[in-house]
Write a protein that holds these residues in place. Structure first.
Motif, short mmCIF file in Angstrom:
data_model
loop_
_atom_site.label_atom_id
_atom_site.label_comp_id
_atom_site.label_asym_id
_atom_site.label_seq_id
_atom_site.Cartn_x
_atom_site.Cartn_y
_atom_site.Cartn_z
N TYR A 18 3.40 9.49 -1.18
CA TYR A 18 2.72 8.15 -1.63
C TYR A 18 3.84 7.66 -2.60
O TYR A 18 4.06 6.54 -2.08
CB TYR A 18 1.82 8.25 -0.80
CG TYR A 18 1.11 6.70 -0.71
CD1 TYR A 18 1.78 6.24 -0.12
CD2 TYR A 18 0.06 6.70 -1.29
CE1 TYR A 18 1.64 4.71 0.54
CE2 TYR A 18 -0.81 5.56 -0.14
CZ TYR A 18 0.00 4.40 -0.11
OH TYR A 18 -0.02 3.30 0.41
N ALA A 41 -0.23 7.54 6.49
CA ALA A 41 0.32 7.63 7.30
C ALA A 41 0.17 9.45 7.05
O ALA A 41 -0.72 10.08 8.05
CB ALA A 41 1.29 7.66 8.86
N GLU A 42 1.34 10.32 7.13
CA GLU A 42 1.26 11.22 6.33
C GLU A 42 -0.14 11.67 5.22
O GLU A 42 -1.32 13.07 5.84
CB GLU A 42 2.00 12.13 5.72
CG GLU A 42 2.06 13.60 5.42
CD GLU A 42 3.80 13.63 5.13
OE1 GLU A 42 3.92 15.63 5.14
OE2 GLU A 42 4.53 13.72 4.53
N ILE A 44 -2.86 9.65 4.63
CA ILE A 44 -4.72 9.40 5.64
C ILE A 44 -4.40 11.04 6.43
O ILE A 44 -5.94 10.92 6.95
CB ILE A 44 -4.10 8.10 6.08
CG1 ILE A 44 -4.00 7.08 4.61
CG2 ILE A 44 -5.46 7.53 6.53
CD1 ILE A 44 -5.28 6.74 3.83
N ASP A 45 -3.35 11.59 7.18
CA ASP A 45 -4.10 12.29 8.29
C ASP A 45 -4.06 12.89 8.10
O ASP A 45 -4.88 14.05 8.49
CB ASP A 45 -2.06 12.80 9.39
CG ASP A 45 -2.13 10.78 10.15
OD1 ASP A 45 -2.92 10.37 10.66
OD2 ASP A 45 -0.75 10.85 10.59
N ALA A 46 -4.20 13.37 7.15
CA ALA A 46 -3.89 15.13 6.00
C ALA A 46 -5.20 14.97 5.35
O ALA A 46 -6.03 15.64 5.40
CB ALA A 46 -2.62 15.21 4.71
N GLN A 48 -7.61 13.59 6.93
CA GLN A 48 -8.88 12.95 8.29
C GLN A 48 -8.96 14.16 8.39
O GLN A 48 -10.14 14.71 8.61
CB GLN A 48 -8.51 12.51 9.24
CG GLN A 48 -8.97 12.40 10.43
CD GLN A 48 -10.55 11.40 9.95
OE1 GLN A 48 -10.96 10.36 9.44
NE2 GLN A 48 -12.00 12.09 10.17
N ALA A 49 -7.58 14.99 8.20
CA ALA A 49 -8.08 16.66 8.79
C ALA A 49 -8.67 16.91 7.82
O ALA A 49 -10.10 18.07 8.91
CB ALA A 49 -6.35 17.19 9.17
N ASP A 52 -12.33 16.10 8.55
CA ASP A 52 -13.37 17.02 9.88
C ASP A 52 -13.47 18.20 9.43
O ASP A 52 -14.04 18.83 10.42
CB ASP A 52 -11.70 16.55 11.09
CG ASP A 52 -11.62 15.67 11.43
OD1 ASP A 52 -12.55 14.46 11.74
OD2 ASP A 52 -10.79 14.90 11.73
N ALA A 73 -11.65 8.32 5.61
CA ALA A 73 -11.91 8.98 6.82
C ALA A 73 -13.52 9.02 6.88
O ALA A 73 -14.23 9.36 5.03
CB ALA A 73 -11.11 10.35 6.24
#
Length: 147
Positions: A18, A41-42, A44-46, A48-49, A52, A73
């Protein structure tokens, strides 16, 4: 390599990609902007995953990721999110100043331990991953047993 360490390595790789995408100059601003957006996005998605997954581990009270005190997140059960963010930002700032004065190098982690609970803050690229747990929990042990 343990599960958690593998996750941190992957997040660091995505953070680096990034950052590189933001530095590349090109004459086609539309393509450059799209590439930056996709890399962000890639990443931020990682993040958040991972937040979680960590938030669901037995013995972990909460998990969140911050950038400059702003939440990126959070796990589902994070009470007092603003206080958590303020603590992260203040602790990181003080630790960075101390690390510079002591010649420690780039900050990697901070652990704040109270009488009942603790918060571990791990620096990953541009963000701080924060994990809260009861004081007696061995974070390294519970994080590395996950698959």
């Amino acid at each position: 390599m343990h599960w958690f360490q593998a996750q941190l390595t992957e997040l660091s790789r995505l953070a680096d990609e990034y950052a590189i995408s933001q530095q590349q100059s090109t004459s086609n601003i539309i393509n450059a902007s799209e590439k930056i957006r996709l890399k962000r996005a890639e990443f931020i998605d990682a993040v958040q995953a991972l937040v979680d997954k960590v938030g669901k581990i037995k013995g972990i009270s909460a998990c969140a990721a911050y950038h400059d005190g702003l939440i990126l997140a959070q796990s589902a059960q994070l009470a007092a999110i603003d206080a958590f963010g303020a603590t992260v930002q203040d602790s990181a700032r003080a630790a960075q100043q101390g690390a510079a004065l002591l010649g420690l190098g780039e900050l990697e982690q901070i652990v704040v331990v109270g009488a009942q609970n603790k918060v571990a803050m791990l620096s990953i690229g541009p963000l701080m991953l924060c994990i809260a747990s009861p004081k007696e929990i061995n974070l390294a042990s519970v994080l590395n047993r996950q698959a």
